[in-house]
Design a protein around this motif. Structure first.
Motif, PDB file in Angstrom:
ATOM      1  N   PRO A 116       0.819  -1.226   0.000  1.00 23.97           N
ATOM      2  CA  PRO A 116       0.000   0.000   0.000  1.00 23.97           C
ATOM      3  C   PRO A 116       0.850   1.273   0.000  1.00 23.97           C
ATOM      4  O   PRO A 116       1.769   1.431   0.803  1.00 23.97           O
ATOM      5  N   TRP A 117       0.518   2.189  -0.901  1.00 21.46           N
ATOM      6  CA  TRP A 117       1.127   3.516  -0.960  1.00 21.46           C
ATOM      7  C   TRP A 117       0.039   4.564  -0.773  1.00 21.46           C
ATOM      8  O   TRP A 117      -1.004   4.501  -1.429  1.00 21.46           O
ATOM      9  N   LEU A 118       0.288   5.497   0.117  1.00 20.38           N
ATOM     10  CA  LEU A 118      -0.571   6.672   0.222  1.00 20.38           C
ATOM     11  C   LEU A 118      -0.038   7.713  -0.752  1.00 20.38           C
ATOM     12  O   LEU A 118       1.113   8.137  -0.645  1.00 20.38           O
ATOM     13  N   VAL A 119      -0.858   8.105  -1.717  1.00 17.53           N
ATOM     14  CA  VAL A 119      -0.447   9.068  -2.744  1.00 17.53           C
ATOM     15  C   VAL A 119      -1.316  10.312  -2.624  1.00 17.53           C
ATOM     16  O   VAL A 119      -2.548  10.220  -2.629  1.00 17.53           O
ATOM     17  N   VAL A 120      -0.671  11.466  -2.501  1.00 23.31           N
ATOM     18  CA  VAL A 120      -1.413  12.725  -2.376  1.00 23.31           C
ATOM     19  C   VAL A 120      -0.801  13.761  -3.316  1.00 23.31           C
ATOM     20  O   VAL A 120       0.421  13.922  -3.366  1.00 23.31           O
ATOM     21  N   ASN A 121      -1.664  14.445  -4.056  1.00 26.71           N
ATOM     22  CA  ASN A 121      -1.246  15.554  -4.907  1.00 26.71           C
ATOM     23  C   ASN A 121      -1.628  16.861  -4.219  1.00 26.71           C
ATOM     24  O   ASN A 121      -2.810  17.110  -3.966  1.00 26.71           O
ATOM     25  N   PHE A 122      -0.618  17.665  -3.925  1.00 27.14           N
ATOM     26  CA  PHE A 122      -0.814  18.924  -3.230  1.00 27.14           C
ATOM     27  C   PHE A 122      -0.644  20.109  -4.173  1.00 27.14           C
ATOM     28  O   PHE A 122       0.135  20.046  -5.120  1.00 27.14           O
ATOM     29  N   LYS A 123      -1.362  21.179  -3.882  1.00 25.67           N
ATOM     30  CA  LYS A 123      -1.113  22.455  -4.557  1.00 25.67           C
ATOM     31  C   LYS A 123      -0.669  23.463  -3.511  1.00 25.67           C
ATOM     32  O   LYS A 123      -1.396  23.744  -2.557  1.00 25.67           O
ATOM     33  N   ILE A 124       0.546  23.993  -3.694  1.00 29.40           N
ATOM     34  CA  ILE A 124       1.068  25.040  -2.815  1.00 29.40           C
ATOM     35  C   ILE A 124       0.913  26.364  -3.545  1.00 29.40           C
ATOM     36  O   ILE A 124       1.397  26.527  -4.665  1.00 29.40           O
ATOM     37  N   SER A 125       0.211  27.302  -2.933  1.00 30.64           N
ATOM     38  CA  SER A 125      -0.032  28.608  -3.544  1.00 30.64           C
ATOM     39  C   SER A 125       0.725  29.682  -2.779  1.00 30.64           C
ATOM     40  O   SER A 125       0.582  29.806  -1.554  1.00 30.64           O
ATOM     41  N   TYR A 126       1.543  30.427  -3.511  1.00 29.94           N
ATOM     42  CA  TYR A 126       2.279  31.552  -2.950  1.00 29.94           C
ATOM     43  C   TYR A 126       1.542  32.816  -3.408  1.00 29.94           C
ATOM     44  O   TYR A 126       1.508  33.126  -4.603  1.00 29.94           O
ATOM     45  N   GLN A 127       0.965  33.558  -2.464  1.00 34.41           N
ATOM     46  CA  GLN A 127       0.138  34.708  -2.809  1.00 34.41           C
ATOM     47  C   GLN A 127       0.718  35.987  -2.221  1.00 34.41           C
ATOM     48  O   GLN A 127       1.095  36.031  -1.050  1.00 34.41           O
ATOM     49  N   GLY A 128       0.775  37.016  -3.032  1.00 35.29           N
ATOM     50  CA  GLY A 128       1.288  38.313  -2.612  1.00 35.29           C
ATOM     51  C   GLY A 128       1.223  39.262  -3.782  1.00 35.29           C
ATOM     52  O   GLY A 128       0.261  39.262  -4.553  1.00 35.29           O
TER      53      GLY A 128
END
Length: 259
Positions: A116-128
């Motif tokens: 078993p592999w836990l797979v997660v796709n993240f979005k990191i947003s840099y706002q300024g």
């Protein structure tokens, strides 16, 4: 994460939903929906209510989806980026398919364990002052704790399916999903902290400059409601902020030597 081939995306989508692909030629895709997908996409609740009430099996509809502009006058439904049907499918994916369970397709004749592999796709947003999004795909082996980056690219070389292959069995996770997710989150938090953040300093400086200009414009009338409103807008626009959100994820079972 963007869709680069609309016909291929739709074919994979309906195949994953166990719908029969009747034909797929030159950007014209004909699909036989099953009951579940007819209910999801065709907006026929009264039909299905009636069918179940009289004890019949029902007759799911067929869809003909056209992605080739040269074939758009063909009998069927012209589908493109921004079309209502594609938006419906994408919303369905976001609402109901954010998490999944997949198995590596195996052609074996003896008992084979899948890990078993836990797979997660993240979005990191840099706002300024300026905005930037970064997509990070990461996987965690839920037995030995190994981590892999660029996980979606690694998975692309395997054939994955929603059912487990014959003679295969799954190993039980040692690391619980919640604990595993916290490990992934900690890794990404460390990654963010190690980044160079002069962009945030410059954005904060720009914010203060804009606020000072605004106060000078209103001079002594700093209690003005309009000024407060404009200051709030400046805060939203320039206040540096970093957010991390889950795009999607799931559990993927792979053969031990796969990665």
């Amino acid at each position: 994460m963007a869709i680069t081939n609309l016909n291929e995306f739709l074919t994979d989508y309906f195949s994953a939903k166990d719908c029969d692909i009747i034909s797929n030629q030159d950007g014209v895709l004909q699909v036989q929906l099953n009951e579940q997908m007819d209910r999801e996409l065709m907006n026929r609740p009264f039909y299905w209510h009636y069918i179940k009430k009289i004890g019949r099996t029902g007759d799911p509809m067929q869809l003909t989806l056209i992605t080739n502009p040269k074939k758009r006058d063909t009998q069927g439904e012209w589908i493109h980026f921004g079309s209502p049907r594609l938006q419906q499918i994408m919303n369905h994916l976001k609402e109901k398919e954010k998490f999944t369970k997949l198995f590596q397709s195996m052609d074996v004749t003896e008992k084979t364990p899948l890990h078993p592999w836990l797979v997660v796709n993240f979005k990191i947003s840099y706002q300024g002052q300026h905005k930037k999004d970064e997509i990070i795909s990461i996987g965690l082996h839920l037995v030995n704790g190994m981590m892999k980056l660029d996980m979606m690219n690694l998975l692309s070389k395997f054939s994955l399916q929603t059912t487990i292959s014959d003679y295969c069995f799954t190993l039980s996770p040692i690391i619980k999903i919640k604990s595993g997710y916290l490990r992934l989150e900690a890794v990404l938090s460390n990654y963010i902290e190690e980044q160079e953040h002069t962009w945030a300093e410059k954005s904060a400086e720009r914010l203060q400059e804009e606020i000072q200009t605004l106060k000078h414009f209103y001079q002594d009338n700093t209690d003005n409601e309009q000024m407060k409103k404009e200051q709030d807008e400046l805060m939203k626009r320039y206040q540096p902020k970093i957010t991390m959100n889950i795009i999607n994820g799931g559990i993927v079972y792979l053969q031990q030597q796969a990665l």
